[in-house]
Design a protein around this motif. Structure first.
Motif, PDB file in Angstrom:
ATOM      1  N   HIS A  47      -9.752  51.548  72.594  1.00 21.71           N
ATOM      2  CA  HIS A  47     -11.178  51.458  71.903  1.00 21.71           C
ATOM      3  C   HIS A  47     -10.819  51.449  70.315  1.00 21.71           C
ATOM      4  N   ALA A  48      -9.618  52.120  69.925  1.00 22.81           N
ATOM      5  CA  ALA A  48      -9.276  52.038  68.479  1.00 22.81           C
ATOM      6  C   ALA A  48      -8.648  50.702  68.199  1.00 22.81           C
ATOM      7  N   MET A  49      -8.201  49.850  69.217  1.00 24.02           N
ATOM      8  CA  MET A  49      -7.766  48.638  68.870  1.00 24.02           C
ATOM      9  C   MET A  49      -8.318  47.539  69.219  1.00 24.02           C
ATOM     10  N   VAL A  50      -9.565  47.538  69.814  1.00 21.97           N
ATOM     11  CA  VAL A  50     -10.394  46.427  69.954  1.00 21.97           C
ATOM     12  C   VAL A  50     -11.917  46.765  70.298  1.00 21.97           C
ATOM     13  N   PRO A  51     -12.669  45.758  69.793  1.00 18.51           N
ATOM     14  CA  PRO A  51     -14.277  46.202  69.818  1.00 18.51           C
ATOM     15  C   PRO A  51     -14.747  46.192  71.359  1.00 18.51           C
ATOM     16  N   PRO A  52     -15.760  46.990  71.516  1.00 14.68           N
ATOM     17  CA  PRO A  52     -16.260  47.323  72.896  1.00 14.68           C
ATOM     18  C   PRO A  52     -16.425  45.688  73.786  1.00 14.68           C
ATOM     19  N   ASP A  53     -16.794  44.792  73.159  1.00 16.59           N
ATOM     20  CA  ASP A  53     -17.204  43.667  73.875  1.00 16.59           C
ATOM     21  C   ASP A  53     -16.022  42.884  74.117  1.00 16.59           C
ATOM     22  N   LYS A  54     -14.800  43.465  73.504  1.00 18.61           N
ATOM     23  CA  LYS A  54     -13.686  42.690  74.073  1.00 18.61           C
ATOM     24  C   LYS A  54     -12.551  43.414  74.869  1.00 18.61           C
ATOM     25  N   LEU A  55     -12.813  44.552  75.340  1.00 20.30           N
ATOM     26  CA  LEU A  55     -12.099  45.530  76.017  1.00 20.30           C
ATOM     27  C   LEU A  55     -11.811  44.652  77.368  1.00 20.30           C
ATOM     28  N   THR A  56     -12.638  44.193  78.027  1.00 20.15           N
ATOM     29  CA  THR A  56     -12.362  43.603  79.435  1.00 20.15           C
ATOM     30  C   THR A  56     -11.449  42.773  79.434  1.00 20.15           C
ATOM     31  N   ARG A  57     -11.541  41.520  78.285  1.00 21.60           N
ATOM     32  CA  ARG A  57     -10.411  40.466  78.059  1.00 21.60           C
ATOM     33  C   ARG A  57      -9.220  41.223  77.878  1.00 21.60           C
ATOM     34  N   PHE A  58      -9.296  41.898  77.150  1.00 18.63           N
ATOM     35  CA  PHE A  58      -8.121  42.703  76.471  1.00 18.63           C
ATOM     36  C   PHE A  58      -7.428  43.262  77.414  1.00 18.63           C
ATOM     37  N   ALA A  59      -7.975  44.243  78.447  1.00 21.07           N
ATOM     38  CA  ALA A  59      -7.398  44.703  79.476  1.00 21.07           C
ATOM     39  C   ALA A  59      -6.706  43.694  80.515  1.00 21.07           C
ATOM     40  N   GLU A  60      -7.625  42.661  80.799  1.00 19.50           N
ATOM     41  CA  GLU A  60      -6.935  41.602  81.612  1.00 19.50           C
ATOM     42  C   GLU A  60      -5.865  40.743  81.189  1.00 19.50           C
ATOM     43  N   LEU A  61      -5.669  40.699  79.935  1.00 16.69           N
ATOM     44  CA  LEU A  61      -4.341  40.104  79.181  1.00 16.69           C
ATOM     45  C   LEU A  61      -3.385  41.161  79.244  1.00 16.69           C
ATOM     46  N   LEU A  62      -3.505  42.383  78.925  1.00 12.41           N
ATOM     47  CA  LEU A  62      -2.601  43.362  79.016  1.00 12.41           C
ATOM     48  C   LEU A  62      -1.831  43.404  80.609  1.00 12.41           C
ATOM     49  N   ALA A  63      -2.446  43.217  81.432  1.00 14.08           N
ATOM     50  CA  ALA A  63      -2.131  43.193  82.752  1.00 14.08           C
ATOM     51  C   ALA A  63      -1.093  41.961  82.948  1.00 14.08           C
ATOM     52  N   ARG A  64      -1.323  40.973  82.218  1.00 11.79           N
ATOM     53  CA  ARG A  64      -0.202  39.948  82.580  1.00 11.79           C
ATOM     54  C   ARG A  64       0.764  40.171  81.306  1.00 11.79           C
ATOM     55  N   LEU A  65       0.770  40.964  80.525  1.00  9.83           N
ATOM     56  CA  LEU A  65       1.817  41.014  79.399  1.00  9.83           C
ATOM     57  C   LEU A  65       3.136  41.588  80.281  1.00  9.83           C
ATOM     58  N   THR A  85      17.713  48.024  68.729  1.00 12.97           N
ATOM     59  CA  THR A  85      16.762  47.468  69.602  1.00 12.97           C
ATOM     60  C   THR A  85      15.677  46.819  68.991  1.00 12.97           C
ATOM     61  N   VAL A  86      15.400  45.654  69.223  1.00 20.43           N
ATOM     62  CA  VAL A  86      14.043  44.930  69.124  1.00 20.43           C
ATOM     63  C   VAL A  86      12.940  44.973  70.207  1.00 20.43           C
ATOM     64  N   ALA A  87      12.047  45.142  70.171  1.00 20.80           N
ATOM     65  CA  ALA A  87      10.842  45.230  71.178  1.00 20.80           C
ATOM     66  C   ALA A  87      10.243  44.080  71.221  1.00 20.80           C
ATOM     67  N   LEU A  88       9.860  43.533  72.140  1.00 20.06           N
ATOM     68  CA  LEU A  88       9.364  42.168  72.374  1.00 20.06           C
ATOM     69  C   LEU A  88       8.607  42.114  73.784  1.00 20.06           C
ATOM     70  N   THR A  89       7.240  40.972  73.727  1.00 20.86           N
ATOM     71  CA  THR A  89       6.536  40.984  74.641  1.00 20.86           C
ATOM     72  C   THR A  89       6.320  39.413  75.120  1.00 20.86           C
ATOM     73  N   ARG A  90       6.114  39.036  76.317  1.00 22.95           N
ATOM     74  CA  ARG A  90       5.913  37.603  76.594  1.00 22.95           C
ATOM     75  C   ARG A  90       4.512  37.496  77.281  1.00 22.95           C
ATOM     76  N   LEU A  91       3.764  36.705  77.089  1.00 23.63           N
ATOM     77  CA  LEU A  91       2.305  36.297  77.940  1.00 23.63           C
ATOM     78  C   LEU A  91       2.807  34.910  78.225  1.00 23.63           C
ATOM     79  N   LYS A  92       3.103  34.703  79.549  1.00 24.25           N
ATOM     80  CA  LYS A  92       3.345  33.503  80.254  1.00 24.25           C
ATOM     81  C   LYS A  92       2.348  32.434  80.135  1.00 24.25           C
TER      82      LYS A  92
END
Length: 530
Positions: A47-65, A85-92
């Motif tokens: 909730h601190a990172m994303v508005p309430p109306d975007k939470l579902t989409r945000f969670a869906e994308l996090l699951a793919r990350l 170390t350098v931390a990275l993420t990938r969304l295919k």
């Protein structure tokens, strides 16, 4: 900036960097990415990172990350020495059969976290389809977030609050001395690590990420300080760049005084646009029917509040000309709010503050403690080190004070918005300048015609050095391309096809006097590129 800004918020650096060693030596053996499960976040952090109306989409994308780390040398001159170390993420990419490559993302800073930028871009931006044919790559630069980082010790002493009214030379010297002491203590706290927090080192880390992804070329999207990172990466690794889009282009030959003076002049120019807008609405605000009269009225209001600071019973501090200058420095989406604040300041009789003024400057109370698992959004130590390792100025007090006074004289409406600061004076580590070089890879330099944090002239100056094509955004909002549908569509088309036209309209100027949802005024000043 760290992360995405609302288009209604106000809101970079350049350098001469001599290479620490030839790029071929820095790239040695292919890098390996250690993939691991991604962090999980509490409901409070989400909730601190994303508005309430975007939470579902945000969670869906996090699951793919996908999440990983790559080991890189702390010092590329000693590639077999200490590793960090350098931390990275990938969304295919969604369409792997027609995949075009990897697109690395940086939101700005220096010191901004890009770790979750693939998810943030698709959740809160307008670049629909950018992930169709590209793997989106986020990362935390060294010194930030999930990458190896350090924090400097807190300041040893506080110079205390400045009295209301014009800054005196004595108060400025106290501020200068305290900041010099703080810079020196910070730089000496871990010089081996802090001296390697440079844009050139981040660029070399980025090439290790490219190697670990097994990409021959890396595509790149950078905003604000991210444009400087992109330009440095392209200069050091010209044959390893695919398509690159840089939005709100940084100053190409950096000194902190030139950086501050450029931004101050841009703020004053944009305030004249605001004055013309207010003049067209004289029946609402009453500052005059021409831009010249509005300008004179704003300067008179600032001067009056500096000479006679106002104390109101329901705001914590006396108000002086600084609030007028901050109001006059706002981006166009905030003009209705800023104009109302200035009109209320002009008409205030006390003892209570006018309602909009109170809303903007009133005591917000103690800030809420952030969730323990909230990822770091920006790192102030990295911000300071990246600036100061590359700033050759490091002015003594007299030169610094003279420059500050000249900025006030040159910019009578908005100059006070740019606070006095010691800058990088006292930073004990050697200057490591960077020199940009021309390249032939595909490059778009996106400049905003009227913005303050990255004045438009820096775009042309950068193009004259490195080449590329200028894309002009006709607004004053820093890094807005991803937030405006038409502009973002152009960006997506560019990455898909390599083609782009000459620009877009950007964020529109308000046609009426309806105030924006944002209820604060933002300051653009020393200490952060974005």
């Amino acid at each position: 900036m760290t992360g995405f800004r609302s288009v209604s918020a106000g809101a970079a650096l350049t350098l001469t960097v001599g290479l620490l060693g030839p790029p071929a030596a820095a790239a040695a053996a292919p890098s390996a990415i250690s993939w691991a499960p991604c962090p999980t976040y509490s409901a409070e952090a989400l909730h601190a990172m994303v508005p309430p109306d975007k939470l579902t989409r945000f969670a869906e994308l996090l699951a793919r990350l996908e999440c990983g780390t790559v080991a890189v040398p702390l010092d590329y001159r000693a590639p077999h020495g200490r590793l960090i170390t350098v931390a990275l993420t990938r969304l295919k990419a969604q369409d792997q059969a027609h995949r075009l490559g990897s697109l690395a993302l940086n939101p700005g800073g220096p010191g901004g976290s890009g770790y979750l930028m693939p998810v943030q871009l698709l959740t809160m931006g307008e670049a629909t389809g950018i992930d169709k044919r590209y793997d989106l790559i986020g990362f935390d630069p060294r010194g930030v977030g999930y990458s190896t980082a350090v924090d400097c010790p807190p300041p040893a002493r506080d110079p205390g609050p400045e009295p209301a009214g014009p800054l005196t030379k004595e108060a400025a010297r106290r501020t200068y001395d305290a900041q010099v002491q703080d810079n020196a203590a910070c730089g000496r706290s871990d010089p081996a690590f802090l001296s390697r927090l440079t844009t050139a080192d981040v660029a070399r880390d980025l090439d290790r990420i490219r190697s670990g992804l097994r990409e021959r070329k890396l595509n790149f999207l950078g905003i604000s300080w991210g444009t400087w990172l992109g330009a440095v990466y392209r200069s050091e690794f010209p044959d390893r760049v695919g398509r690159m889009f840089l939005d709100s282009v940084a100053i190409p030959r950096f000194t902190l005084p030139a950086f501050e003076n450029g931004r101050a002049a841009a703020a004053e120019r944009n305030a004249l646009r605001m004055a013309a807008w207010i003049a067209e609405r004289d029946d609402v605000y009453g500052f005059g029917r021409t831009a010249g009269r509005v300008r004179a009225a704003i300067i008179a209001l600032r001067t009056d509040y500096d000479a006679h600071p106002r104390r109101f019973t329901d705001v914590p501090e006396p108000l002086d000309g600084d609030l007028v200058a901050v109001s006059a420095s706002q981006d166009a989406p905030v003009w209705p709010l800023a104009a109302k604040v200035m009109a209320e300041l002009r008409d205030a009789t006390g003892p209570a503050a006018p309602p909009t003024v109170k809303e903007v400057v009133g005591d917000p109370g103690a800030p809420a403690e952030p969730p323990a698992d909230l990822p770091e959004q920006s790192n102030r130590t990295m911000n300071r080190a990246a600036f100061c390792n590359e700033d050759p100025a490091r002015l003594d007090f007299e030169a610094d004070w003279a420059g500050y006074r000249q900025r006030l004289a040159d910019n009578p409406m908005t100059g006070l918005n740019h606070s006095f600061s010691a800058g990088c004076a006292g930073w004990p580590l050697p200057v490591q300048p960077v020199r940009l070089r021309p390249g032939t890879s595909s490059l778009v330099l996106s400049g905003h015609k009227f913005e303050t944090p990255s004045p438009y002239e820096w775009t042309g100056q950068t193009q004259a050095i490195v080449g590329g094509r200028v894309y002009t955004v006709r607004d004053d909002v820093h890094g807005s391309v991803l937030q405006v549908p038409g502009c973002a569509a152009d960006l997506v088309t560019y990455f898909d096809t390599g083609r782009i036209d000459g620009g877009c309209a950007g964020v529109p100027v308000p046609t009426g006097t309806d105030e924006p949802a944002v209820r604060s005024l933002s300051r653009t000043g020393t200490g952060s590129w974005s």
